[in-house]
Design an enzyme around this catalytic site. Structure first.
Site, PDB file in Angstrom:
ATOM      1  N   GLY A   1     -15.438 -77.432-109.217  1.00 52.05           N
ATOM      2  CA  GLY A   1     -15.715 -78.888-108.840  1.00 52.05           C
ATOM      3  C   GLY A   1     -16.749 -79.663-109.082  1.00 52.05           C
ATOM      4  O   GLY A   1     -16.861 -80.892-109.205  1.00 52.05           O
ATOM      5  N   ASP A   2     -17.994 -79.058-109.833  1.00 48.21           N
ATOM      6  CA  ASP A   2     -18.789 -79.607-110.108  1.00 48.21           C
ATOM      7  C   ASP A   2     -19.793 -78.923-111.505  1.00 48.21           C
ATOM      8  O   ASP A   2     -20.993 -78.739-111.286  1.00 48.21           O
ATOM      9  CB  ASP A   2     -20.087 -79.744-109.053  1.00 48.21           C
ATOM     10  CG  ASP A   2     -21.309 -80.750-109.593  1.00 48.21           C
ATOM     11  OD1 ASP A   2     -20.815 -81.500-110.245  1.00 48.21           O
ATOM     12  OD2 ASP A   2     -22.393 -80.518-108.786  1.00 48.21           O
ATOM     13  N   LEU A   3     -18.897 -78.663-112.229  1.00 47.99           N
ATOM     14  CA  LEU A   3     -19.207 -77.561-113.296  1.00 47.99           C
ATOM     15  C   LEU A   3     -19.772 -78.505-114.373  1.00 47.99           C
ATOM     16  O   LEU A   3     -19.058 -79.518-115.054  1.00 47.99           O
ATOM     17  CB  LEU A   3     -18.281 -76.975-114.040  1.00 47.99           C
ATOM     18  CG  LEU A   3     -18.647 -75.651-114.752  1.00 47.99           C
ATOM     19  CD1 LEU A   3     -19.185 -74.654-113.913  1.00 47.99           C
ATOM     20  CD2 LEU A   3     -17.306 -75.129-115.631  1.00 47.99           C
TER      21      LEU A   3
END
Length: 283
Positions: free
Chosen positions: A176-178
């Protein structure tokens, strides 16, 4: 003498996991981070979560990290309450070689990490955030918060997001926040840290890569680089190219909405978003 909550949690962790030394490393909005030792040999990390809404996101992320089992991400050794005992990574971020001109190698590394994170595993963790909910800020933002000349960018991106969510897609756990600066070097290769713990379309996983790494706006806004990323994610990961580009544009607008709400300049997204939308239209 009365101890603070973090001191109490730290002392309990030292006893619970037989740790012999702790060194403060950082304090973030959501946690305190310590480097710890076991008998002066093995280094590890302790993350002690703060109370509040942001800590819920950290808990989701920790549960997801535990579920990854060290494949493509830092290993979580154990969790107890709001304390996470995990692998210590002291290598540099993937952002460093990319900012130094090695973007192609960076893209291959991102693909390798994503492939590991998306391996089929057992029962998924409870409480992951649905991807649609993650986009609430995009749909709730008043378009008048955007610069007058960029409001069409917001409108087009929000429309693409709605279209993506209207079409059924596979649903899997997502980091989700790569992005490059959430991927660290280690003796086990490149490993992801700090997941948000989402549940949704795998094509979203690489969305934030398009507007990163930090400090490389010129690179991120290059249409050739956008096309190369989309090709790599489609060919190496089997993701739908148009959906990847759609999520990249939608996420860029979402990130801009978050920053506008905080009073932060949105220069990066104003530079990147027009090219993402163009690439999506041409896909």
């Amino acid at each position: 003498m009365n101890q603070s909550p973090v001191e109490t949690a730290l002392n309990r962790a030292l006893i619970r996991w037989s740790l012999t030394k702790s060194t403060p490393v950082a304090e973030t909005a959501t946690s305190w981070i310590f480097r710890v030792e076991q008998n002066g040999r093995n280094f590890a990390a302790l993350k002690i979560l703060k109370s509040g809404p942001a800590a819920a996101e950290e808990r989701r992320g920790a549960q997801l990290m535990n579920w990854y089992g060290g494949e493509g991400a830092a290993t979580v050794f154990d969790m107890h309450g709001d304390t996470i005992f995990m692998e210590w990574l002291d290598g540099g971020t993937l952002g460093e070689p990319v900012r130094a001109g090695h973007d192609d190698q960076g893209t291959i590394a991102v693909c390798t990490v994503v492939a590991s994170l998306h391996k089929p595993r057992g029962d998924i963790p409870n409480g992951l955030m649905p991807l649609r909910e993650r986009f609430d800020a995009l749909f709730a933002t008043d378009v008048r918060m955007w610069p007058h000349t960029a409001r069409d960018l917001y409108a087009r991106s929000a429309g693409i997001a709605l279209k993506l969510f209207d079409k059924p897609a596979p649903t899997i756990p997502l980091h989700g926040d790569l992005h490059h600066d959430n991927i660290l070097s280690s003796d086990r290769g490149w490993l992801a840290i700090d997941p948000k713990g989402l549940l949704g379309d795998p094509a979203y996983e690489v969305a934030n890569v398009f507007r990163n790494p930090v400090g490389a706006t010129k690179l991120a806004a290059d249409p050739r680089r956008i096309a190369a990323l989309a090709d790599a994610f489609a060919n190496r990961l089997g993701l739908n190219r148009k959906r990847v580009l759609g999520y990249a544009a939608a996420h860029s607008a979402l990130a801009a909405c978050w920053e506008l709400a905080e009073g932060t300049p949105i220069a990066t997204d104003l530079a990147v978003l027009p090219h993402l939308l163009s690439a999506y239209d041409q896909a």
